[in-house]
Design a protein around this motif. Structure first.
Motif, short mmCIF file in Angstrom:
data_model
loop_
_atom_site.label_atom_id
_atom_site.label_comp_id
_atom_site.label_asym_id
_atom_site.label_seq_id
_atom_site.Cartn_x
_atom_site.Cartn_y
_atom_site.Cartn_z
N ILE A 49 45.50 -61.21 76.60
CA ILE A 49 45.73 -62.45 77.34
C ILE A 49 44.53 -62.77 78.24
CG2 ILE A 49 47.08 -63.45 79.23
CD1 ILE A 49 49.58 -62.20 77.89
N ASN A 50 44.00 -61.75 78.93
CA ASN A 50 42.85 -61.97 79.80
C ASN A 50 41.64 -62.46 78.99
OD1 ASN A 50 44.18 -61.27 82.15
ND2 ASN A 50 43.58 -59.11 82.03
N ARG A 51 41.49 -61.90 77.81
CA ARG A 51 40.38 -62.33 76.93
C ARG A 51 40.57 -63.78 76.48
NH1 ARG A 51 38.67 -58.82 71.60
NH2 ARG A 51 37.15 -60.27 70.70
N LEU A 52 41.80 -64.15 76.17
CA LEU A 52 42.09 -65.52 75.73
C LEU A 52 42.00 -66.51 76.89
CD1 LEU A 52 45.01 -64.60 73.32
CD2 LEU A 52 42.86 -65.69 72.64
N ILE A 53 42.27 -66.03 78.10
CA ILE A 53 42.07 -66.87 79.29
C ILE A 53 40.59 -67.18 79.45
CG2 ILE A 53 42.10 -66.88 81.82
CD1 ILE A 53 44.77 -65.33 81.66
N ALA A 54 39.75 -66.15 79.29
CA ALA A 54 38.30 -66.31 79.41
C ALA A 54 37.77 -67.28 78.35
CB ALA A 54 37.59 -64.97 79.28
N GLU A 55 38.40 -67.30 77.17
CA GLU A 55 37.95 -68.17 76.08
C GLU A 55 38.53 -69.58 76.18
OE1 GLU A 55 38.99 -66.13 72.49
OE2 GLU A 55 37.48 -64.57 72.77
N GLY A 56 39.49 -69.79 77.09
CA GLY A 56 40.05 -71.12 77.29
C GLY A 56 41.29 -71.46 76.49
N PHE A 57 41.86 -70.47 75.80
CA PHE A 57 43.06 -70.72 74.99
C PHE A 57 44.36 -70.50 75.77
CE2 PHE A 57 39.79 -69.52 71.86
CZ PHE A 57 39.80 -70.67 71.08
N VAL A 58 44.26 -69.78 76.88
CA VAL A 58 45.43 -69.44 77.69
C VAL A 58 45.10 -69.72 79.15
CG1 VAL A 58 46.89 -67.50 78.45
CG2 VAL A 58 46.28 -67.73 76.04
N GLU A 59 46.13 -70.09 79.92
CA GLU A 59 45.95 -70.39 81.34
C GLU A 59 46.87 -69.50 82.19
OE1 GLU A 59 45.20 -75.21 80.76
OE2 GLU A 59 47.16 -74.46 81.40
N ASN A 60 46.34 -69.03 83.30
CA ASN A 60 47.15 -68.31 84.29
C ASN A 60 47.42 -69.28 85.44
OD1 ASN A 60 48.36 -66.60 86.09
ND2 ASN A 60 46.75 -65.05 86.06
N ARG A 61 48.65 -69.77 85.51
CA ARG A 61 49.00 -70.74 86.54
C ARG A 61 49.64 -70.01 87.72
NH1 ARG A 61 51.82 -75.23 82.49
NH2 ARG A 61 49.99 -75.48 81.12
N PRO A 62 48.97 -70.03 88.88
CA PRO A 62 49.47 -69.30 90.05
C PRO A 62 50.93 -69.62 90.36
CG PRO A 62 47.28 -70.17 90.47
CD PRO A 62 47.72 -70.75 89.15
N ARG A 63 51.70 -68.57 90.61
CA ARG A 63 53.12 -68.65 90.96
C ARG A 63 53.99 -69.24 89.85
NH1 ARG A 63 50.22 -70.16 95.21
NH2 ARG A 63 50.58 -72.39 94.84
N LYS A 64 53.42 -69.46 88.67
CA LYS A 64 54.20 -70.00 87.55
C LYS A 64 54.20 -69.07 86.34
CE LYS A 64 53.70 -74.89 88.74
NZ LYS A 64 53.23 -76.22 88.27
N GLY A 65 53.03 -68.50 86.02
CA GLY A 65 52.96 -67.58 84.89
C GLY A 65 51.82 -67.87 83.94
N ILE A 66 51.91 -67.30 82.74
CA ILE A 66 50.88 -67.43 81.71
C ILE A 66 51.35 -68.46 80.68
CG2 ILE A 66 49.53 -66.20 79.97
CD1 ILE A 66 49.05 -65.20 82.81
N PHE A 67 50.46 -69.40 80.35
CA PHE A 67 50.81 -70.48 79.42
C PHE A 67 49.69 -70.70 78.39
CE2 PHE A 67 53.22 -71.20 83.23
CZ PHE A 67 54.42 -71.75 82.81
N ALA A 68 50.09 -71.16 77.21
CA ALA A 68 49.10 -71.62 76.23
C ALA A 68 48.42 -72.85 76.82
CB ALA A 68 49.79 -71.97 74.91
#
Length: 218
Positions: A49-68
């Motif tokens: 997930i961290n790798r996909l966040i770095a690539e722009g495919f996944v987002e970590n939204r503070p206080r909400k969670g992990i999203f595509a």
């Protein structure tokens, strides 16, 4: 399976789910569910997930969670500026370096792409569209260019999947544009190949600029 292999496995499988729209843009991603599905601990899932966040495919939204990730029209327009530079270089190098064997392989990918598009298998056609452009880059034998093209093609494939509204006109245009590009490359006609790749990307830019919703274009 070794830890390094496990991390790669989870990363590629999770990315496949995003690319195929099994996980849709804006959908929440639950670490524990992915871990259970793949039969692994949460550690390799978190690393993927961290790798996909770095690539722009996944987002970590503070206080909400992990999203595509949800890709905006403005982001796509900016990415087109990068894509046009990379594709120009890729096509130019391909025209000067491609072998007859590689020409046949390129035509084979196009044939499969054409069959999938005509039969309405748009997800598969999108994958083959990206595969075609990646193959053109691979002919260059320039590892950095190949990596950049891979990344940007994955980005556009992710955006296309699940949001493209394919009409008969779009299918015909896509088949024609890709056929002309491949014919120009097969003849090592750099000027024509460059013209067709620029035409294709600029056409996408115009469509993208004229619509509010992504689902009607790309």
């Amino acid at each position: 399976m070794k830890i390094s292999g496990l991390k790669e496995f989870v990363y590629h499988e999770l990315k496949k789910k995003l690319m195929s729209s099994s996980i849709k843009q804006g959908e929440r991603i639950w670490e524990e569910e992915i871990a259970k599905e793949f039969g692994v601990s949460r550690t390799p899932v978190r690393e993927a997930i961290n790798r996909l966040i770095a690539e722009g495919f996944v987002e970590n939204r503070p206080r909400k969670g992990i999203f595509a990730a949800e890709i905006s029209k403005e982001e796509l327009l900016k990415m087109l500026d990068i894509r046009i530079v990379l594709e120009e270089l890729s096509v130019r190098m391909c025209c000067s370096m491609i072998s007859e064997e590689e020409v046949e392989e390129l035509k084979s990918i196009y044939h499969e792409f054409s069959m999938k598009l005509k039969s309405g298998e748009y997800g598969k056609a999108s994958e083959l569209d990206s595969k075609l452009h990646k193959f053109i880059a691979q002919v260059s034998d320039n590892q950095k260019l190949i990596e950049y093209i891979d990344d940007i093609q994955d980005f556009f494939a992710y955006t296309r999947t699940g949001v493209v509204n394919w009409t008969e006109k779009k299918v015909e245009r896509s088949l024609k544009d890709h056929h002309e590009l491949i014919e120009a490359i097969s003849k090592r006609d750099e000027a024509k190949a460059m013209k067709f790749i620029l035409q294709d990307i600029e056409s996408m830019r115009k469509l993208l600029s004229s619509y509010e919703e992504l689902a009607v274009i790309i």
